[in-house]
Design a protein around this motif. Structure first.
Motif, PDB file in Angstrom:
ATOM      1  N   PHE A 106       0.884  -1.385  -0.033  1.00  0.00           N
ATOM      2  CA  PHE A 106       0.020  -0.197   0.050  1.00  0.00           C
ATOM      3  C   PHE A 106       0.793   1.314   0.006  1.00  0.00           C
ATOM      4  O   PHE A 106       0.528   2.360  -0.654  1.00  0.00           O
ATOM      5  CB  PHE A 106      -0.962  -0.050   1.283  1.00  0.00           C
ATOM      6  CG  PHE A 106      -1.932   1.016   1.076  1.00  0.00           C
ATOM      7  CD1 PHE A 106      -3.127   0.915   0.514  1.00  0.00           C
ATOM      8  CD2 PHE A 106      -1.777   2.125   2.040  1.00  0.00           C
ATOM      9  CE1 PHE A 106      -4.216   1.766   0.700  1.00  0.00           C
ATOM     10  CE2 PHE A 106      -3.044   3.238   1.986  1.00  0.00           C
ATOM     11  CZ  PHE A 106      -4.014   2.685   1.104  1.00  0.00           C
ATOM     12  N   ILE A 107       1.811   1.106   0.819  1.00  0.00           N
ATOM     13  CA  ILE A 107       2.913   2.484   0.812  1.00  0.00           C
ATOM     14  C   ILE A 107       3.679   2.375  -0.437  1.00  0.00           C
ATOM     15  O   ILE A 107       3.414   3.905  -0.743  1.00  0.00           O
ATOM     16  CB  ILE A 107       3.818   2.208   2.024  1.00  0.00           C
ATOM     17  CG1 ILE A 107       3.229   2.238   3.442  1.00  0.00           C
ATOM     18  CG2 ILE A 107       4.956   3.149   1.838  1.00  0.00           C
ATOM     19  CD1 ILE A 107       4.121   1.695   4.411  1.00  0.00           C
ATOM     20  N   VAL A 108       3.915   1.485  -1.083  1.00  0.00           N
ATOM     21  CA  VAL A 108       4.613   1.696  -2.356  1.00  0.00           C
ATOM     22  C   VAL A 108       3.869   2.188  -3.580  1.00  0.00           C
ATOM     23  O   VAL A 108       4.513   3.157  -4.249  1.00  0.00           O
ATOM     24  CB  VAL A 108       5.247   0.139  -2.824  1.00  0.00           C
ATOM     25  CG1 VAL A 108       5.749   0.113  -4.164  1.00  0.00           C
ATOM     26  CG2 VAL A 108       6.357  -0.407  -1.894  1.00  0.00           C
ATOM     27  N   VAL A 109       2.677   1.700  -3.593  1.00  0.00           N
ATOM     28  CA  VAL A 109       1.811   2.180  -4.825  1.00  0.00           C
ATOM     29  C   VAL A 109       1.448   3.766  -4.428  1.00  0.00           C
ATOM     30  O   VAL A 109       1.137   4.093  -5.520  1.00  0.00           O
ATOM     31  CB  VAL A 109       0.427   1.426  -4.720  1.00  0.00           C
ATOM     32  CG1 VAL A 109       0.799   0.011  -5.284  1.00  0.00           C
ATOM     33  CG2 VAL A 109      -0.293   1.415  -3.611  1.00  0.00           C
TER      34      VAL A 109
ATOM     35  N   ALA B 276       1.194   7.636   2.460  1.00  0.00           N
ATOM     36  CA  ALA B 276       2.283   6.845   2.690  1.00  0.00           C
ATOM     37  C   ALA B 276       3.237   6.897   4.066  1.00  0.00           C
ATOM     38  O   ALA B 276       3.232   6.037   4.712  1.00  0.00           O
ATOM     39  CB  ALA B 276       3.188   7.096   1.606  1.00  0.00           C
ATOM     40  N   ALA B 277       3.270   8.178   4.366  1.00  0.00           N
ATOM     41  CA  ALA B 277       4.029   8.542   5.588  1.00  0.00           C
ATOM     42  C   ALA B 277       3.297   8.073   6.847  1.00  0.00           C
ATOM     43  O   ALA B 277       3.758   7.531   7.920  1.00  0.00           O
ATOM     44  CB  ALA B 277       4.367  10.029   6.011  1.00  0.00           C
ATOM     45  N   LEU B 278       1.892   8.313   6.855  1.00  0.00           N
ATOM     46  CA  LEU B 278       0.937   7.812   7.959  1.00  0.00           C
ATOM     47  C   LEU B 278       0.970   6.318   8.193  1.00  0.00           C
ATOM     48  O   LEU B 278       0.676   5.799   9.280  1.00  0.00           O
ATOM     49  CB  LEU B 278      -0.568   8.161   7.517  1.00  0.00           C
ATOM     50  CG  LEU B 278      -1.363   8.107   8.701  1.00  0.00           C
ATOM     51  CD1 LEU B 278      -0.922   9.083  10.076  1.00  0.00           C
ATOM     52  CD2 LEU B 278      -2.947   8.784   8.118  1.00  0.00           C
ATOM     53  N   CYS B 279       1.432   5.580   7.187  1.00  0.00           N
ATOM     54  CA  CYS B 279       1.372   4.063   7.146  1.00  0.00           C
ATOM     55  C   CYS B 279       2.549   3.443   7.791  1.00  0.00           C
ATOM     56  O   CYS B 279       2.634   2.391   8.324  1.00  0.00           O
ATOM     57  CB  CYS B 279       0.988   3.330   5.721  1.00  0.00           C
ATOM     58  SG  CYS B 279      -0.632   3.690   4.925  1.00  0.00           S
ATOM     59  N   LEU B 280       3.778   4.360   7.736  1.00  0.00           N
ATOM     60  CA  LEU B 280       4.989   3.908   8.318  1.00  0.00           C
ATOM     61  C   LEU B 280       4.914   3.269   9.784  1.00  0.00           C
ATOM     62  O   LEU B 280       5.352   2.309  10.045  1.00  0.00           O
ATOM     63  CB  LEU B 280       6.143   4.742   8.096  1.00  0.00           C
ATOM     64  CG  LEU B 280       6.314   5.158   6.557  1.00  0.00           C
ATOM     65  CD1 LEU B 280       7.290   6.132   6.376  1.00  0.00           C
ATOM     66  CD2 LEU B 280       6.819   3.568   6.010  1.00  0.00           C
ATOM     67  N   PRO B 281       4.230   4.334  10.546  1.00  0.00           N
ATOM     68  CA  PRO B 281       4.318   3.685  12.076  1.00  0.00           C
ATOM     69  C   PRO B 281       3.308   2.304  12.293  1.00  0.00           C
ATOM     70  O   PRO B 281       3.519   1.610  13.050  1.00  0.00           O
ATOM     71  CB  PRO B 281       3.594   4.972  13.005  1.00  0.00           C
ATOM     72  CG  PRO B 281       2.949   5.786  11.755  1.00  0.00           C
ATOM     73  CD  PRO B 281       3.798   5.376  10.559  1.00  0.00           C
ATOM     74  N   ALA B 282       2.447   2.367  11.482  1.00  0.00           N
ATOM     75  CA  ALA B 282       1.465   1.191  11.521  1.00  0.00           C
ATOM     76  C   ALA B 282       2.327   0.049  11.194  1.00  0.00           C
ATOM     77  O   ALA B 282       2.166  -1.175  11.715  1.00  0.00           O
ATOM     78  CB  ALA B 282       0.203   1.271  10.793  1.00  0.00           C
ATOM     79  N   LEU B 283       3.059   0.140   9.935  1.00  0.00           N
ATOM     80  CA  LEU B 283       3.954  -0.859   9.515  1.00  0.00           C
ATOM     81  C   LEU B 283       4.762  -1.396  10.618  1.00  0.00           C
ATOM     82  O   LEU B 283       5.053  -2.738  10.791  1.00  0.00           O
ATOM     83  CB  LEU B 283       4.581  -0.641   8.235  1.00  0.00           C
ATOM     84  CG  LEU B 283       5.315  -1.604   7.645  1.00  0.00           C
ATOM     85  CD1 LEU B 283       4.490  -2.757   7.176  1.00  0.00           C
ATOM     86  CD2 LEU B 283       6.029  -1.140   6.473  1.00  0.00           C
TER      87      LEU B 283
END
Length: 388
Positions: free
Chosen positions: A78-81, A164-171
């Protein structure tokens, strides 16, 4: 409630923001990429189609994966796309990234629903589902207005970077906290799970979920133009109206999580009967500011409260489809999210009155009420016949 359920809700918040933020970015995308507004708006439909098409195969594909690998893999993709979408100068590529983002979002949500219910005891499963879905409602309250403002000030690409940045802590939290075990009930095949779709209680729950969500998004997609063109509010009032809808939705989901148990109880059915009346009131009073805001809050609460309860109902009646039950719910919700705005678009294009989107919502919600009435009568008739 396990802490990891809240981690999943954070990821769902980021994904929900991505799904709905396009409503405020269409003009900027159309101008920057030299395409029509209609073409830019089609990115929203692309996302809905990706969710519908992607949920079952992604859930089936990941059924045997360790839960950590499945959740992290979907979230990383999801981050990559989104990074690709943020840097591309090609509209077809951007269109493709929306479909890809939706497919991996559908996969993540299907797995997340299964994990959330697996981590909790039966009495807490409705609350776990509500917490997970609260990420979507919070994206309406905060994420979507914030994305619209960010896009207005820094360009639509900045909103993609922000998601994309918001997904990083979740990842990072998924890698740290997700259960590493594989899906449960390995003795049940995907084909056997798919047979659960023959269940009449499941078919009823899925139909109701699609109709209620169709009603919800038929009007939600037109709230901004109802506010500006019908109620003659300034553009600056639109984020507030969207946030009001999201606030009502958050209250509704939270309440459903407290009292829901996967059963079609009297309170849920009565609320379902009230839903079309609420949309009719919004259609009739949408030209006045105070009623518009008040009814928007109420309908947001009713719609998402009922929707959350129906999702839990799907998980309850499809308990033997531990891998695919989440995808069943995802398909139903997004089928409604696609159908509702489509029908509203046809109606408003014919009549040139944006309030007719709310009348479409009333019709879809009334159809759901009729479906539940017919279903209950059939069930009563079957019980009487069996007793004889």
């Amino acid at each position: 409630m396990p802490l990891f359920v809240y981690v999943l809700s954070l990821a769902v918040f980021a994904q929900g923001t991505s799904e709905f933020m396009l409503a405020g970015l269409v003009p900027g995308i159309a101008h920057d990429m030299s395409v029509s507004v209609a073409a830019a708006a089609s990115l929203t439909s692309a996302y809905a189609i990706g969710m519908i098409v992607g949920a079952p195969p992604m859930a089936a594909l990941s059924a045997r994966w360790p839960r950590r690998r499945a959740l992290a893999g979907f979230l990383a993709a999801f981050i990559v796309v989104h990074v690709i979408g943020a840097v591309t100068a090609s509209f077809p590529v951007l269109f493709g990234t929306r479909i890809a983002a939706a497919i991996v979002n559908a996969g993540f949500l299907a797995v997340a629903m299964s994990v959330a219910t697996a981590l909790t005891v039966p009495a807490e499963q409705a609350r776990a589902t509500a917490i997970l879905l609260s990420g979507v409602t919070l994206s309406c309250v905060a994420g979507v207005p914030a994305g619209a403002m960010l896009g207005d000030r820094s360009g639509w690409r900045s909103a993609f970077w922000a998601v994309a940045a918001l997904c990083l802590p979740a990842l990072a939290l998924v890698f740290r906290s997700a259960p590493a075990s594989a899906a449960r009930h390995h003795d049940v095949s995907i084909r056997q799970e798919a047979r659960e779709l023959r269940s009449r209680p499941l078919q009823l729950a899925l139909t109701l979920a699609a109709l209620v969500n169709g009603a919800t998004f038929a009007t939600f997609a037109y709230l901004a133009v109802i506010a500006t063109d019908i109620a003659h509010l300034p553009d600056s009032a639109v984020p507030g109206l969207l946030a009001a809808f999201g606030a009502g939705a958050f209250i509704g989901v939270t309440a459903a999580g407290r009292i829901g148990d996967g059963q079609l109880r009297r309170g849920l059915i009565l609320t379902l009967y009230a839903l079309p009346a609420g949309w009719a009131v919004l259609a009739a009073t949408g030209a006045r500011t105070a009623p518009l805001f008040i009814v928007t809050i109420i309908q947001g609460g009713l719609s998402f409260g009922i929707g959350s309860t129906l999702v839990n109902r799907v998980m309850f009646v499809a308990s033997r489809a531990t891998s695919l039950s989440g995808s069943f719910a995802t398909v139903a919700l997004n089928a409604g999210a696609f159908l509702g705005p489509l029908l509203a678009g046809i109606a408003t294009a014919t009549t040139h009155d944006y309030r007719d989107a709310a009348w479409v919502s009333a019709l879809l919600a009334a159809t759901a009420a009729v479906v539940i009435v017919v279903s209950r009568r059939r069930a009563t008739h079957a019980d009487v016949t069996e007793a004889r």
